[in-house]
Design a protein around this motif. Sequence first.
Motif, short mmCIF file in Angstrom:
data_model
loop_
_atom_site.label_atom_id
_atom_site.label_comp_id
_atom_site.label_asym_id
_atom_site.label_seq_id
_atom_site.Cartn_x
_atom_site.Cartn_y
_atom_site.Cartn_z
N TYR A 38 1.09 -1.26 -0.08
CA TYR A 38 -0.11 0.01 -0.11
C TYR A 38 0.29 1.12 0.11
O TYR A 38 -0.21 2.18 0.00
CB TYR A 38 -1.22 0.11 1.52
N ALA A 39 1.96 1.51 -0.89
CA ALA A 39 2.99 2.44 -0.82
C ALA A 39 2.29 3.73 -1.36
O ALA A 39 2.30 4.94 -0.33
CB ALA A 39 4.12 2.26 -1.25
N ASP A 40 1.44 4.01 -2.36
CA ASP A 40 1.14 5.16 -2.38
C ASP A 40 -0.24 5.85 -1.37
O ASP A 40 0.23 6.84 -1.50
CB ASP A 40 0.56 4.87 -3.96
N GLU A 41 -0.71 4.63 -1.35
CA GLU A 41 -1.86 5.25 -0.67
C GLU A 41 -1.39 5.68 0.70
O GLU A 41 -1.88 6.45 1.71
CB GLU A 41 -2.83 4.59 -0.36
N LEU A 42 -0.55 4.62 1.56
CA LEU A 42 0.13 5.27 2.67
C LEU A 42 0.70 6.69 2.83
O LEU A 42 1.09 7.24 3.85
CB LEU A 42 1.03 4.14 3.30
N ASN A 43 1.48 7.05 1.33
CA ASN A 43 2.78 7.97 1.51
C ASN A 43 1.35 9.28 1.48
O ASN A 43 2.00 10.20 2.07
CB ASN A 43 3.72 8.05 0.10
N GLU A 44 0.30 8.69 0.64
CA GLU A 44 -0.81 9.86 0.51
C GLU A 44 -1.01 10.11 2.49
O GLU A 44 -1.87 11.32 2.05
CB GLU A 44 -1.76 9.62 -0.57
N ARG A 45 -1.17 9.11 2.83
CA ARG A 45 -2.12 9.43 3.90
C ARG A 45 -0.89 9.94 4.92
O ARG A 45 -1.25 10.55 6.01
CB ARG A 45 -1.97 8.25 5.19
N ALA A 46 0.46 10.07 4.58
CA ALA A 46 1.27 10.61 5.96
C ALA A 46 1.54 11.79 5.26
O ALA A 46 1.77 13.71 6.43
CB ALA A 46 3.13 10.23 5.47
N ARG A 47 0.74 12.62 4.11
CA ARG A 47 0.85 13.89 2.92
C ARG A 47 -0.27 14.57 4.10
O ARG A 47 0.38 15.66 4.45
CB ARG A 47 1.21 13.89 2.24
N VAL A 48 -1.25 13.76 4.30
CA VAL A 48 -2.45 14.96 4.66
C VAL A 48 -2.81 14.35 6.20
O VAL A 48 -3.48 15.20 7.25
CB VAL A 48 -3.94 14.49 4.17
N HIS A 49 -2.65 13.30 6.99
CA HIS A 49 -2.79 13.28 7.74
C HIS A 49 -2.69 14.11 8.99
O HIS A 49 -1.86 14.77 9.58
CB HIS A 49 -1.94 12.29 8.86
N ASP A 50 -4.13 14.31 9.82
CA ASP A 50 -4.45 14.76 10.75
C ASP A 50 -4.58 16.92 10.37
O ASP A 50 -4.35 17.10 11.55
CB ASP A 50 -3.66 15.48 12.29
N ALA A 51 -4.73 16.85 9.36
CA ALA A 51 -4.56 18.22 8.89
C ALA A 51 -5.74 19.30 9.05
O ALA A 51 -5.79 20.47 9.51
CB ALA A 51 -4.89 18.21 6.67
N SER A 52 -7.44 17.95 9.42
CA SER A 52 -8.09 19.10 9.87
C SER A 52 -7.99 19.14 11.02
O SER A 52 -8.62 20.63 12.04
CB SER A 52 -8.75 17.86 10.29
N LYS A 53 -7.17 18.88 11.86
CA LYS A 53 -6.12 19.81 13.02
C LYS A 53 -5.57 21.74 13.20
O LYS A 53 -6.38 21.97 14.17
CB LYS A 53 -5.64 18.59 14.32
N TYR A 54 -5.95 21.63 11.67
CA TYR A 54 -5.45 22.99 11.35
C TYR A 54 -6.46 24.21 11.47
O TYR A 54 -5.76 25.27 10.75
CB TYR A 54 -4.06 23.18 10.70
N GLY A 55 -8.22 23.08 10.71
CA GLY A 55 -9.30 23.70 10.46
C GLY A 55 -9.54 24.60 11.11
O GLY A 55 -9.25 24.54 13.12
N PRO A 56 -10.64 25.24 10.97
CA PRO A 56 -11.48 26.27 12.08
C PRO A 56 -11.98 25.73 12.83
O PRO A 56 -12.13 26.19 13.81
CB PRO A 56 -12.33 27.19 11.11
N GLU A 57 -12.12 24.04 12.36
CA GLU A 57 -13.80 23.40 13.08
C GLU A 57 -12.80 22.82 14.36
O GLU A 57 -13.23 22.28 15.47
CB GLU A 57 -14.16 22.14 12.70
N GLU A 58 -11.17 22.74 14.49
CA GLU A 58 -10.58 22.24 15.34
C GLU A 58 -9.35 22.97 16.04
O GLU A 58 -8.97 22.54 16.58
CB GLU A 58 -10.19 20.69 14.54
N ARG A 59 -9.06 24.15 15.35
CA ARG A 59 -7.00 24.74 16.06
C ARG A 59 -7.95 24.96 17.17
O ARG A 59 -7.20 24.99 18.04
CB ARG A 59 -7.34 25.42 14.36
#
Length: 175
Positions: A38-59
């Motif tokens: 699952y290299a491609d999918e896992l590398n993509e998940r690494a790129r976006v992991h927890d990005a929502s923590k920086y959004g207005p709903e969560e920060r």
Amino acid sequence: MTTSEPTPEMVAFYERRTEEHIKRVRRCLSVMASLTDYADELNERARVHDASKYGPEERIPNIWLSEYHRCRCAGEPFSYPEGMEECVRSAIDHHMTTNRHHPDFHADPNDMTDVDLIEMVCDWTAMSQEFRQDGGSARGWADETIGNRLHLNDSKRQFVYAMIDLLDSNLDSDV
């Protein structure tokens, strides 16, 4: 919604803690990408992991949640400003229901894909490392969660524990 703004020190701690968490998860995902199909999918998940923590709903709520954890670990008293505890609960709910690596994202946790489960194991591992639990292994999180809050069928449960074993045996313990 409360108007209490976090201090600059709280913001700095949150940003440092969150960046360190994401770095740990990315390291784990990178290891798993090199060991699975699952290299491609896992590398993509690494790129976006927890990005929502920086959004207005969560920060802002997560800054306060990080301060709660900092105080708890330091043995210092802590209380949320009025209305913030509800905001924190709402931010946690938002995070859990908008990120595929959390079982709450799925109507049934048994619908989680292998990639979802691997990212969840990497997330648990990063938390174990941060809180210095179980030698940095996700095993303790799995033991406490699976069968209690997380009801996985035998196949998914076995997969999770196999991924924990695979990650533990291939991850340097210096994290």
